[in-house]
Each structure stands twice: as structure tokens, then as C-alpha cells.
Scaffold this motif. Sequence first.
Motif, PDB file in Angstrom:
ATOM      1  N   GLU A   1      -6.869 -10.052   4.438  1.00 51.68           N
ATOM      2  CA  GLU A   1      -5.774  -9.178   4.851  1.00 51.68           C
ATOM      3  C   GLU A   1      -5.614  -9.167   6.366  1.00 51.68           C
ATOM      4  O   GLU A   1      -4.499  -9.165   6.876  1.00 51.68           O
ATOM      5  CB  GLU A   1      -6.007  -7.765   4.325  1.00 51.68           C
ATOM      6  CG  GLU A   1      -5.979  -7.738   2.801  1.00 51.68           C
ATOM      7  CD  GLU A   1      -5.466  -6.434   2.254  1.00 51.68           C
ATOM      8  OE1 GLU A   1      -5.537  -5.434   2.982  1.00 51.68           O
ATOM      9  OE2 GLU A   1      -4.986  -6.423   1.116  1.00 51.68           O
TER      10      GLU A   1
ATOM     11  N   GLU B   1       7.169  -7.241   5.346  1.00 45.51           N
ATOM     12  CA  GLU B   1       6.699  -7.069   3.970  1.00 45.51           C
ATOM     13  C   GLU B   1       7.924  -6.945   3.072  1.00 45.51           C
ATOM     14  O   GLU B   1       8.811  -7.785   3.130  1.00 45.51           O
ATOM     15  CB  GLU B   1       5.769  -5.844   3.877  1.00 45.51           C
ATOM     16  CG  GLU B   1       4.524  -5.970   4.758  1.00 45.51           C
ATOM     17  CD  GLU B   1       3.264  -6.341   3.976  1.00 45.51           C
ATOM     18  OE1 GLU B   1       3.370  -6.855   2.853  1.00 45.51           O
ATOM     19  OE2 GLU B   1       2.161  -6.124   4.507  1.00 45.51           O
TER      20      GLU B   1
ATOM     21  N   ASP C   1       4.655  -1.002   3.283  1.00 47.14           N
ATOM     22  CA  ASP C   1       4.489  -2.310   2.633  1.00 47.14           C
ATOM     23  C   ASP C   1       5.531  -2.453   1.529  1.00 47.14           C
ATOM     24  O   ASP C   1       6.624  -2.950   1.740  1.00 47.14           O
ATOM     25  CB  ASP C   1       3.038  -2.439   2.135  1.00 47.14           C
ATOM     26  CG  ASP C   1       2.683  -3.825   1.643  1.00 47.14           C
ATOM     27  OD1 ASP C   1       3.589  -4.594   1.311  1.00 47.14           O
ATOM     28  OD2 ASP C   1       1.484  -4.155   1.556  1.00 47.14           O
TER      29      ASP C   1
ATOM     30  N   ASP D   1       0.003   0.166   3.145  1.00 45.72           N
ATOM     31  CA  ASP D   1      -1.182  -0.700   3.112  1.00 45.72           C
ATOM     32  C   ASP D   1      -1.720  -0.825   4.534  1.00 45.72           C
ATOM     33  O   ASP D   1      -1.270  -1.650   5.310  1.00 45.72           O
ATOM     34  CB  ASP D   1      -0.827  -2.079   2.563  1.00 45.72           C
ATOM     35  CG  ASP D   1      -1.997  -3.045   2.701  1.00 45.72           C
ATOM     36  OD1 ASP D   1      -3.135  -2.580   2.926  1.00 45.72           O
ATOM     37  OD2 ASP D   1      -1.773  -4.261   2.569  1.00 45.72           O
TER      38      ASP D   1
ATOM     39  N   GLU E   1      -5.001   0.083  -1.391  1.00 49.08           N
ATOM     40  CA  GLU E   1      -3.617   0.182  -0.956  1.00 49.08           C
ATOM     41  C   GLU E   1      -2.777   0.504  -2.178  1.00 49.08           C
ATOM     42  O   GLU E   1      -3.226   0.340  -3.319  1.00 49.08           O
ATOM     43  CB  GLU E   1      -3.132  -1.108  -0.299  1.00 49.08           C
ATOM     44  CG  GLU E   1      -2.991  -2.280  -1.244  1.00 49.08           C
ATOM     45  CD  GLU E   1      -2.359  -3.519  -0.593  1.00 49.08           C
ATOM     46  OE1 GLU E   1      -3.132  -4.404  -0.182  1.00 49.08           O
ATOM     47  OE2 GLU E   1      -1.120  -3.602  -0.516  1.00 49.08           O
TER      48      GLU E   1
HETATM   49 CA    CA Z   1      -0.606  -5.769   1.191  1.00 45.06          CA
END
Ligand code: CA
Length: 661
Positions: free
Chosen positions: A12, A450, A537, A552, A591
Motif C-alpha cells: 500500500e 482513487e 478512497d 483508506d 480500510e
Molecule cells: Ca485502498
Amino acid sequence: MTERKSFGEELEAADDRPVARTTAPSLAELWTRRIARRGFLSGAGKAALLASVAPSILSLAACGETTEATPDAIFGFGDVPRGVDGDHHVAAGHDADILIRWGEPLLKNAPDFNIRGQSAAAQLGQFGYNNDYIGFIPLPYGSNASDRGLLCVHHEYTNDDLIHPGYPADDPAGFYTRGIVEISMAAHGGTIVEVSRGENGKWSVVRDSEYNRRLTPLSTVMVLSGPAAGHPRLQTNEDASGRRVMGTFNNCAGGITPWGTWLMSEENINFYFMGENADAGEAVNHERMGVPGSRSYPWGYFHKRFDISREPREPNRFGWVVEVDPLDPASTPVKRTALGRFKHEGCENALTKDGRLAVYMGDDQAFEYLYKFVSAAEVSDDRAANASLLDEGTLYVARFEEDGTGKWMPLVHGQNGIDEANGFSSQADVVIEARRAADILGATPLDRPEDVTPNDATGKIYVALTNSKEREKTDAVNPRAGNLWGQIVELTPDGGDHASEHFVWTMLVKCGDPMFPAIGAEWHPETGRDNWFACPDNMAVDPKGRLWVATDQGSGWNAASGSADGLYALATIGEKRGLARRIFRAPVGAEVCGPCFTPDGTTLFLAVQHPGADGTKNFKGFERASTFEDPATRWPDFAPDMPPRPSIVVITARNGGPVGG
Ligand code: CA
Ligand code: FEO
Ligand code: CA
């Protein structure tokens, strides 16, 4: 000593690091001058553009006032306070029930979950790991049913350290066997599962439904279509045709088309490839996509196609959007190359005024771009007639100007420097290296795009720019250096038409704590200390036209907000625009993904991804990395020896009305 991150945290965090560009910027400057000559950057140009969109804004604002006239009408629920602990929390008057957990059997003959006796064969019949996107297709197809349907769910990646008993975090290399690798492969991909709501108002999974299906990188043959299908750059030892590929992975957000197919994005595909690239012709391409990953899953030891010293073109077969027909369990999924290859976040879509389909797509990495695809043909009422709709059309990339205007620039071979001189021999090259083509046009590097979510009720489009810790040079749409918190940008297409190549944009919110002026957050002032958020996100629009935002923060949650991730309602119009309220808070380390409403708005499905995983070193009282044997939470089962399990939560209102009032 730098703190060692788990593989999931590393994966991530890598989104935050930009990829170096090799393309000279001179062509981008040329493009700027061309646009400037046409007047789009001038005040007169902007005024003309605003005038052309004004009627739609006015009519839509009037429409919105009926639902957002008073605070109570916006948010019919009390908030959930900020904080972090091992469980989930939902606003009063609502229930948040677990619908399905990682490992639950879905297919005929699939065994019950046995955490100490897991196998790839079992996992192929069970719900996968790290649920992300959720789409809902009402059943029977074509109805507006809100009590029965198909859930289409992505399983983005695996936290191998929380799946496998005895996983040695310090030296995992020798731990992996083919069997262990294939359990993880089988836990990736997607799930189609029938769900229904019983007389008691509770949802349950229809086990053994004929629709239930797993799609994985281990078991599901897919085909490639569109401009790159069959191209030599997609041909491998296993597939000389360049048209057949085994599976999909790292599927993040997604979309459902108007004809009830499911669009699966392929995001961080670089973390699945290892080895030294054996094809010099792909070197620039692989570098631009970060292939091989800084750390990668060890799949290539057992499945040679993931080793680019043997199969240097296999990475070109990932990074696409996959179209799946959930209504036909025997159908072959199709990778639609016309939509470009990059780190696809999602594929929400909307109809243009003349009935074609516009698909909005973020490329989630620091300093990457926003894309849209517009089909050449109109969407047909005849479902079969849309079977190749996503193979022909125009792929665009966005440029944001400082004056609040913007432009969609076509990524078309032979135009504006996307040509032989820059290494593009055909449209196949353009879609395979969409990022590099977008560099040439001077697209605007963004703070990690995102989800991109059109709101059919208002005609506007919302772009979640989640954060960009490494940003130094700022501009109007990326206004903060060292941006830990992200922002949500609102686009209004010219003439209210998703086909338009022009838009105006404005900031909806700048995220972060509004109490500290240095952070530069911007919210409606009534948002208060408990309801601001960081790192937007996934997003969804409910049947009332309200925007919902999932967050997130990754392992940086403590610095970004100090609170666990959650789901928030966010007002977009009227005097409360920019007012946020939290309805759901996730357990530590998770998340929140995939918010998805039934057509009547009385049910909200949410994906709780990687519970107990991220940033647990900052979780007071725990303060160490989670492991299988010693996790920060055992959500949602809280059973001894059971690790945390990514699960879908179903939220309903106790009064039977819409979620969120
Ligand atoms: Ca994510
Ligand atoms: Fe998979 Fe961009 O979050
Ligand atoms: Ca995401």
C-alpha cells in the motif's frame, strides 16, 4: 533503523511513491500553448464554458434541494465518534451485520472453512480475501429488486502473514511452497454470490446458487479484446495468440455497466512479477509501471509466467479492465484493452447525452492521471448487442488548469506526439503504455486518483485524490505539499454531457483536521471534531443522490487522523455542502471499501478489508505488528485461534427505511 513494514503495508505504501518519467516535457508544453491559443485558458474561455454549464447546475441544484433542504434531511442519523479499537461501530438506529467472511464456502462441494487445514482447492470454492469493490445486480435481471441479487466482489490482495499459521515475518522466502502460494492465488480475484433478504429483514448468502462463482489468477481463463488483443507484445510461451490469459489479480474498485456486466479493475499488478527483465524492448514500459515490484509475491518461483526473466511480456497482460457477465456463470471474462493499461482503481460509468457509455478511471499512484473512455456506439436495450461495446471508443486523459477549467485529451495513435517518433507504432502500443502516452499530452499529475464517481442525480463527477505524501510542487488541484489527507474534486462536464471534452472543476473538500490551520483542511464548519476524515478512497451515491465516502489511511492512519477508517456521508449541494458525518467505523488495521446500495437505499453493503493489518504499531495497548498467532484483533469472529477475516458488512436501518435516514 527503519521500521520493517509487512508485505501488505509495503504494497500500500508503494502507491505513495511516484514513478520517474522518461518522456521529455516539450510536447506537453506545445499542447499547453495550443490550448491557450484556442482560448480555453483565457478568462473569456472560462466564462463561455461556465455559461454553457450553468443551466444544468441550476436545474440540478433545485432538484437537490428537495432532499437536502435541512440538516435532518441530509443525515438522518447521529454520528459515530472518532477512535480506534478492535471492533466495528455503526450509527444508532442501524444494524451492521456480517454477511460473508473470508473462507466461507460458496460453491457446491466446497468444504467448510478450516483455518488450520486450508488448501488451494478449498479456497477456490470459498469467499476470497481482502474484499474491496462490491457491485449489486438485482435479480431477476432487469428488475429493481432490493431483496435479492448478485454481489460482485473484488479480492484485492492477500496478507500472507495473517492467512498462514507460522508465517515467519522476518524471513518468509523459505516458507513458501507451491501449496502455500496457490492458497494465496486462489484467495485473489473476484466472487459472484447470490444474496437475499429474509422475512426478518436480514440478508444471507444463497449457498450453492447456480450464479455463485469464483474468478482467480489460478483457475479462470480470460480473453483479451480491443486494440491490443493478439499483438506480439501480449504473446507469451503459454499463449502464442496473445489473446488468452489466465486470470486477474489486484482488483481494486470497479463498476457495473447499464447492461448488468461487472467491470473489474487491475491495480498494483507490478507486485506479482519478479526477476530481471529479459526483453529490452519492454524496459521503458516496465519501468513506467514499476515492474518488477520493489517487493513481490513469490508466485514466480512456482508459476514461471510471473518471472520476467522467462516471460517478459506477461506483465502486459495485466493492468486492464476485465468485463464479466455475472448472469452467465459459464461466460469467459474479457479484458477490454481499449480502456488502457495502468494501475486501474475503479470503472464507474454514466451515459452520455446521446446514449453512449463514459467510463471514469483513476490510476492510483502518486502523480498519476485521471482517465475516461467513451464508447463509439450507443448502449443498446438488447443486452447481447453491447457485448463488444467497450472495444471501440476513445480513451482520454485529464488536464486540470489553474483557472478551474479542464480538458479531456484523446489518447489516439498518430495525434499530438503519440506516434512513431515517441515509440508508439499503433493504438496497441498506446493502450499498453497509456501512462507514457498521457505523459506526452501533458496530463495533470494528481495526488493518487482513487474512485471516480458520477452522480446521476446532479450530473457531477467526484474524484477522490487520496493523499500524496511526497508532493513538493503544488498546483490548484493538488494544493498541499506533503499531503497526508487527500481531497475530493468535483467535475462538471460541459453541457452536463459525459461525452464532452471540457469540464469545470472545483474542490469539494480538502481533508484533514480542521482545527489546525497549518493542515489547510476545508470542510463545512459544522463538520466538527468527530466527523472530518482523511484519505478518501471508494465512493458511492445513494438513491437520494447523497455522496458516501470510505477511507483508506493505510499504515499512516495515526498521522493522518488518529482514528480508524470509516464510511461518511458528505453533502455536496446547498448550504451544507462540505458537511461530513461518520456512519460506520472499522476495526483497527482495516480500510473500508466498496460502499454499495440496493436500488431502494434500504441496504448498504460495505467491505471491511485487511482487519487487524495496517499500522497496528500505533494502536495503543498493542503496539506491535499483527501476526497470525498474535493479531491486533480477531474481528469479526473473536474466536481463539481464528485470525481476523476480511468480511462484508450489511448495514440496514432498524425502522426499515433508507440507510442514513
Ligand atoms: Ca485502498
Ligand atoms: Fe487498491 Fe487504490 O486502492
Ligand atoms: Ca481503493
